[in-house]
Structure formats: C-alpha cells, structure tokens
Write a protein that holds these residues in place. Structure first.
Motif, mmCIF file in Angstrom:
data_model
loop_
_atom_site.group_PDB
_atom_site.id
_atom_site.type_symbol
_atom_site.label_atom_id
_atom_site.label_comp_id
_atom_site.label_asym_id
_atom_site.label_seq_id
_atom_site.Cartn_x
_atom_site.Cartn_y
_atom_site.Cartn_z
ATOM 1 N N VAL A 21 0.809 -1.218 0.000
ATOM 2 C CA VAL A 21 0.000 0.000 0.000
ATOM 3 C C VAL A 21 0.850 1.278 0.000
ATOM 4 O O VAL A 21 0.536 2.234 -0.704
ATOM 5 N N SER A 22 1.936 1.289 0.748
ATOM 6 C CA SER A 22 2.725 2.529 0.804
ATOM 7 C C SER A 22 3.358 2.843 -0.548
ATOM 8 O O SER A 22 3.383 3.997 -0.979
ATOM 9 N N HIS A 23 3.822 1.813 -1.220
ATOM 10 C CA HIS A 23 4.424 2.027 -2.540
ATOM 11 C C HIS A 23 3.363 2.546 -3.506
ATOM 12 O O HIS A 23 3.580 3.514 -4.233
ATOM 13 N N ARG A 24 2.196 1.899 -3.473
ATOM 14 C CA ARG A 24 1.101 2.317 -4.351
ATOM 15 C C ARG A 24 0.727 3.771 -4.100
ATOM 16 O O ARG A 24 0.636 4.572 -5.030
ATOM 17 N N LEU A 25 0.569 4.125 -2.802
ATOM 18 C CA LEU A 25 0.131 5.486 -2.492
ATOM 19 C C LEU A 25 1.218 6.527 -2.785
ATOM 20 O O LEU A 25 0.914 7.642 -3.176
ATOM 21 N N ARG A 187 7.382 10.267 17.870
ATOM 22 C CA ARG A 187 7.011 11.586 17.322
ATOM 23 C C ARG A 187 6.448 11.487 15.911
ATOM 24 O O ARG A 187 5.792 12.403 15.439
ATOM 25 N N MET A 188 6.743 10.397 15.220
ATOM 26 C CA MET A 188 6.219 10.220 13.859
ATOM 27 C C MET A 188 4.951 9.381 13.846
ATOM 28 O O MET A 188 4.518 8.921 12.794
ATOM 29 N N GLY A 189 4.398 9.131 15.028
ATOM 30 C CA GLY A 189 3.177 8.351 15.108
ATOM 31 C C GLY A 189 3.400 6.860 14.958
ATOM 32 O O GLY A 189 2.504 6.136 14.541
ATOM 33 N N LEU A 190 4.603 6.389 15.282
ATOM 34 C CA LEU A 190 4.909 4.968 15.119
ATOM 35 C C LEU A 190 5.218 4.305 16.458
ATOM 36 O O LEU A 190 5.843 4.917 17.325
ATOM 37 N N VAL A 191 4.783 3.069 16.591
ATOM 38 C CA VAL A 191 5.165 2.270 17.751
ATOM 39 C C VAL A 191 6.260 1.326 17.285
ATOM 40 O O VAL A 191 6.019 0.403 16.508
ATOM 41 N N ALA A 192 7.476 1.577 17.724
ATOM 42 C CA ALA A 192 8.609 0.744 17.303
ATOM 43 C C ALA A 192 9.019 -0.136 18.470
ATOM 44 O O ALA A 192 9.242 0.352 19.572
ATOM 45 N N ILE A 318 3.325 5.466 6.116
ATOM 46 C CA ILE A 318 2.109 5.256 5.314
ATOM 47 C C ILE A 318 1.514 3.871 5.592
ATOM 48 O O ILE A 318 0.294 3.723 5.703
ATOM 49 N N GLU A 319 2.369 2.858 5.740
ATOM 50 C CA GLU A 319 1.854 1.518 6.071
ATOM 51 C C GLU A 319 1.026 1.573 7.356
ATOM 52 O O GLU A 319 0.025 0.882 7.491
ATOM 53 N N ALA A 320 1.470 2.397 8.300
ATOM 54 C CA ALA A 320 0.783 2.475 9.591
ATOM 55 C C ALA A 320 -0.377 3.469 9.588
ATOM 56 O O ALA A 320 -1.235 3.412 10.470
ATOM 57 N N HIS A 321 -0.396 4.393 8.634
ATOM 58 C CA HIS A 321 -1.411 5.462 8.654
ATOM 59 C C HIS A 321 -2.071 5.658 7.285
ATOM 60 O O HIS A 321 -1.684 6.558 6.531
ATOM 61 N N HIS A 322 -3.039 4.821 6.986
ATOM 62 C CA HIS A 322 -3.808 5.006 5.745
ATOM 63 C C HIS A 322 -5.191 4.395 5.957
ATOM 64 O O HIS A 322 -5.409 3.645 6.916
ATOM 65 N N ASP A 323 -6.113 4.738 5.083
ATOM 66 C CA ASP A 323 -7.413 4.057 5.067
ATOM 67 C C ASP A 323 -7.784 3.794 3.610
ATOM 68 O O ASP A 323 -6.918 3.954 2.736
ATOM 69 N N GLU A 324 -9.032 3.420 3.357
ATOM 70 C CA GLU A 324 -9.367 3.029 1.975
ATOM 71 C C GLU A 324 -9.322 4.213 1.015
ATOM 72 O O GLU A 324 -9.198 4.032 -0.189
ATOM 73 N N LYS A 325 -9.359 5.431 1.551
ATOM 74 C CA LYS A 325 -9.341 6.601 0.656
ATOM 75 C C LYS A 325 -7.942 7.112 0.360
ATOM 76 O O LYS A 325 -7.743 7.915 -0.557
ATOM 77 N N GLY A 326 -6.981 6.719 1.186
ATOM 78 C CA GLY A 326 -5.618 7.199 0.934
ATOM 79 C C GLY A 326 -4.804 7.312 2.207
ATOM 80 O O GLY A 326 -5.058 6.627 3.194
ATOM 81 N N ILE A 327 -3.827 8.221 2.152
ATOM 82 C CA ILE A 327 -2.913 8.399 3.285
ATOM 83 C C ILE A 327 -3.603 9.227 4.365
ATOM 84 O O ILE A 327 -4.439 10.077 4.069
ATOM 85 N N ILE A 387 -4.198 12.390 -0.640
ATOM 86 C CA ILE A 387 -2.876 12.862 -0.185
ATOM 87 C C ILE A 387 -2.829 13.070 1.316
ATOM 88 O O ILE A 387 -1.751 13.253 1.879
ATOM 89 N N GLY A 388 -3.992 13.020 1.970
ATOM 90 C CA GLY A 388 -4.024 12.809 3.418
ATOM 91 C C GLY A 388 -3.619 13.949 4.327
ATOM 92 O O GLY A 388 -3.160 13.708 5.451
ATOM 93 N N ILE A 389 -3.812 15.195 3.887
ATOM 94 C CA ILE A 389 -3.473 16.343 4.744
ATOM 95 C C ILE A 389 -4.407 16.339 5.966
ATOM 96 O O ILE A 389 -5.615 16.114 5.816
ATOM 97 N N PRO A 390 -3.861 16.531 7.181
ATOM 98 C CA PRO A 390 -4.652 16.314 8.407
ATOM 99 C C PRO A 390 -5.927 17.155 8.532
ATOM 100 O O PRO A 390 -6.932 16.671 9.034
ATOM 101 N N TRP A 391 -5.899 18.403 8.098
ATOM 102 C CA TRP A 391 -7.081 19.269 8.237
ATOM 103 C C TRP A 391 -7.555 19.728 6.870
ATOM 104 O O TRP A 391 -6.745 20.120 6.043
#
Ligand code: P5A
Length: 429
Positions: A21-25, A187-192, A318-327, A387-391
């Motif tokens: 998905v991340s590559h596609r998006l 800080r990037m919204g990831l759980v590592a 992107i792998e961690a933060h997307h839905d069916e509409k995009g990023i 393109i997934g802009i937050p607001w």
C-alpha cells in the motif's frame, strides 16, 4: 501553496507495479517517481515529508547530545582495506574507479569514514564521550530492491557514531541512543519495538533493531505478548521494563532458549526502521583510532553506530497510517497541515472568501495547500483524501454567503461549520 501553481503529478489509476500500500500510495500521489530499480526521484509532496522525517531525526539526535556533520557519499577504498571490510562487504557495495584508476566506492555506511575523522583529531579521554551523526544518502546494490523506498538501492539514512573511553561509557551511549530512538519514532506516530538482532556486516556483540509491526514487513519477529499491554505511545516509557521483555528478529530467535512460554509468544512481521550496534574496537583497533587514558596508556576507542532509515520511514509511516481513501498523515510529518478547498470558484462570494482565507492562513504561518483550480468538487475531495493532509477547510458558495466554512479532520471525518476566524484560531492554537 496553490494547487494551480504546484507540481503534484497525482495519477488517475493505481500503478500496476506496486505490491504494497505505501508504494502504491507514494506513486499514486506523485510523491516519488522511479529513476532505476531501487532509485527514486523525490517529487515536491514526497520531499516535504522526507524533510520532516529528517528534521525529527535531527532534533532527537541533538537532544541526545549528538553533533551533526556531513560525510561524503563517495569514499576511498583504502579506508575499507584498513578495516578489513573491503572484500567482506561483497556485491552489495558499489565499487567505482575514478579517472586516475583509484578505487572508490559509494558508501553503504560510514564507520570507516568517521573513524578517519576521529583519529586525526581526538587524542585524549578528556575529549570523550563524542557522538557524531549525519543524514546522507547511501547505496547498497540490493539483490532485490522492492516495495518502493522500503528496500531501495539508494536510500537516505541517519547514522550516528559514538566514541567512548571504556565499555561502561559505550554502554551509556548505546542506552542514550536507544531512548532517543523510541522518542524519534513516537514523534512520527509509530510504535517501534526494540528487538534483539544480528549485527551482520556492521559487526559487534550487541545490537537491537527497531521494528514497526506490519503485515507487509520484510522481517519476521517474535515477541512477548506483554508488549501489547505496554504503552509505547506515551511520553514516558519504562526502558527497564521494555528491555526486560523478550523480542527478537527471526535470525536471533532461538526457540530452545526463548524465555517466553509458547502461549505468550507472538510471531509477526515487521518493518525495520532503525538498527543500533555496539562493536567496541572493531574499527578503531585496525584503523589506529586510539586515545590516551587517565593512566597515560593509549587504548583503541570504544564505538557504536546507530542507523535510522529516513527514506524507508516515509513508506513505513504510510503503512501504519492510511485508510481506503488514501494516506492519513500524522501531523508531525504531513506535507501540509491544512488543505483549503475552494469548492466553486466560479462563484464570486466563494472565491473571495477562499482567497481571503488563504492569504490569512499564509500570513499566520500555516502550511496550507489551497485547491484553487476549477476541478469538480468530487475530484478535489478525492485528491485531498488521497494525499491525506490532516485538516481540510472547505469553502462552498452557501457557507460563503452565511460567513461559514467547514473544518474537517482527515483522520476521523469529524466536521464543524465555523466562521473563518474560529478556523484560524483553532489551527493556530
Ligand atoms: C548503523 C548506522 C548500519 O548501516 N551503520 C551506520 C549501521 N545499519 S543498517 O541496519 O544496515 O542500516 C540502518 C537502517 O537503514 C535502513 N536501511 C534501508 N532503507 C531502505 N532501503 C535499504 N536498502 C536499506 N537498508 C537499510 C534500515 O531502516 C536500517 O535499520
């Protein structure tokens, strides 16, 4: 930024070559474009995200006391012959000859390079500890580049190198980086999840990989189910608790010696976004990087190195933060914070309000992407979702006459009708 003036080559169709998905998006949204296998152009939208990821890495390295330098991409082979890695590195290293027939290489990593800097200038234990980092392109002639920027041949890495007088100091440096990494990814919204790892061609006796759990990850990992009860997203993590729990990549996992009972052991896939190493004197001893101790004796300096895949992270986020509409970008790395959508710009009131709001947002220092084109409203919405802009701030003709706009959150779809003033106040708060 006005969409009419921007360069954002969004594709109408999903690219056939993308398997994940991340590559596609990333291709679909025009963030990147392939130049050759595993080598990419970063187009404006993608480059803005890459810069933000890079900035977070830099800020957290500096917070942890590391000092930024910039080493070259091309290195002389002589350093690698000194360390003994020139032959050992094999076909992954891109070897180059210059016009004088001197052997050079495109750096896959910079241990030798940083040791050469160190040995020329640092002579005493009093100058330690020292941690030097840079953010620079690397080249590894991967046998199977794939998944876009996830496994590239040319990729951007943040790499830090610590120098200490003794083992205790080196261990402290390792722990400092360990904690800085958890903060960086958070800080990037990831759980590592930090996992015991193999040290491979970098070498050394202690190594952790930081893995983001994802079905499309290339690594197979094992971990204690207790990780799932830990809050890895908060400000404070309990490092002692974290490191007491078992987690290991497949190559390091030994079922016979695994301390976790089978019913609590989880197997999953992960994306390796960072990797840290303690390797003592592996490079300093052969390359003669020594320091004088308090007892007047010269010893090779103790080292570690610490890598983050900056360009890989863009895909991992992107792998961690997307839905069916995009990023669905986390705010910290979003290419823009606000998408301003003028719905019907052939309507005078609507245009006036959208233009005025755009000027005010720019003046307030907001990063705003303003769709000022005459595309259909449906197409404008679809692109902004993709393109997934937050607001999103939507200005329509009806609202324009009533003096209201719609403020929408990409992640949840929540929306509210507000005056332009309240929208500005909320977004700048
Ligand atoms: C640590 C810093 C090193 O090279 N030397 C300097 C050590 N470690 S590493 O694990 O080999 O790489 C560090 C991180 O770089 C990312 N990475 C890649 N990203 C994209 N494409 C690749 N082909 C690639 N190879 C490595 C990973 O995130 C890795 O953790």
């Amino acid at each position: 930024m006005r969409v009419s003036r921007y360069f954002m080559p969004v594709l109408k169709e999903d690219p056939a070559e993308a398997e994940i998905v991340s590559h596609r998006l990333m291709l679909r949204t025009g963030m990147i474009q392939q130049a050759a296998a595993g080598i990419y152009n970063w187009l404006p939208l993608g480059f803005r995200v890459l810069r933000k990821v890079e900035r977070i890495c830099r800020e957290e390295m500096e917070r942890a006391g590391a000092i930024e330098i910039l080493m070259p991409t091309i290195q002389p082979a002589s350093w690698w012959k000194e360390s003994g890695r020139y032959e050992a590195y094999g076909k992954e290293m891109l070897r180059i000859r210059d016009r004088h027939d001197r052997e050079m290489l495109y750096g896959p990593t910079n241990e030798e390079n940083v040791v050469d800097i160190f040995r020329r200038h640092v002579k005493s234990y009093r100058q330690l500890p020292l941690n030097l980092f840079h953010i620079q392109w690397k080249f590894r002639d991967e046998i199977r580049p794939r998944f876009g920027v996830m496994r590239g041949r040319e990729f951007l890495m943040k790499d830090a190198y610590s120098f200490d007088y003794d083992y205790e100091g080196a261990r402290r440096s390792y722990e400092t980086m360990f904690v800085a990494y958890l903060r960086t990814f958070r800080r990037m919204g990831l759980v590592a999840i930090p996992m015991l790892a193999e040290s491979g061609p970098i070498g050394g006796s202690m190594s952790h990989e930081f893995q983001i759990l994802a079905a499309t990850g290339e690594s197979v990992v094992y971990y204690d189910a207790a990780f799932e009860e830990l809050d890895l997203t908060g400000e404070e993590v309990d490092v002692a608790r974290l490191t007491s729990l078992y987690a290991a990549v497949e190559e390091r996992h030994d079922p016979a010696r695994c301390p976790v009972p089978p019913e609590r052991l989880k197997k999953a896939r992960g994306i390796e976004v960072g990797h840290i190493f303690y390797f003592g004197t592996k490079y300093s001893a052969p390359m003669g990087a020594t320091v004088m101790g308090p007892d007047g004796r010269e010893v090779p300096v103790e080292m570690g190195s610490y890598g983050i895949g900056v360009s890989r992270l863009v895909g991992a986020i992107i792998e961690a933060h997307h839905d069916e509409k995009g990023i669905v970008w986390p705010e910290s790395v979003a290419p823009f914070r606000v998408a301003l959508i003028g719905l019907r710009l052939d309507d005078a009131d609507c245009r006036r309000m959208a233009e005025e709001l755009y000027e005010r947002m720019c003046a307030a220092g907001l990063e705003v992407l303003y769709d000022d084109t005459d595309e259909r409203p449906g197409a404008k919405f679809a692109t902004m979702e993709l393109i997934g802009i937050p607001w999103q701030v939507v200005v329509g003709p009806r609202g324009a006459r009533q003096g209201t706009v719609e403020l929408r959150r990409r992640r949840t779809g929540e929306s509210a009708e507000l005056s332009p003033e309240s929208v500005l106040a909320r977004l700048t708060a």
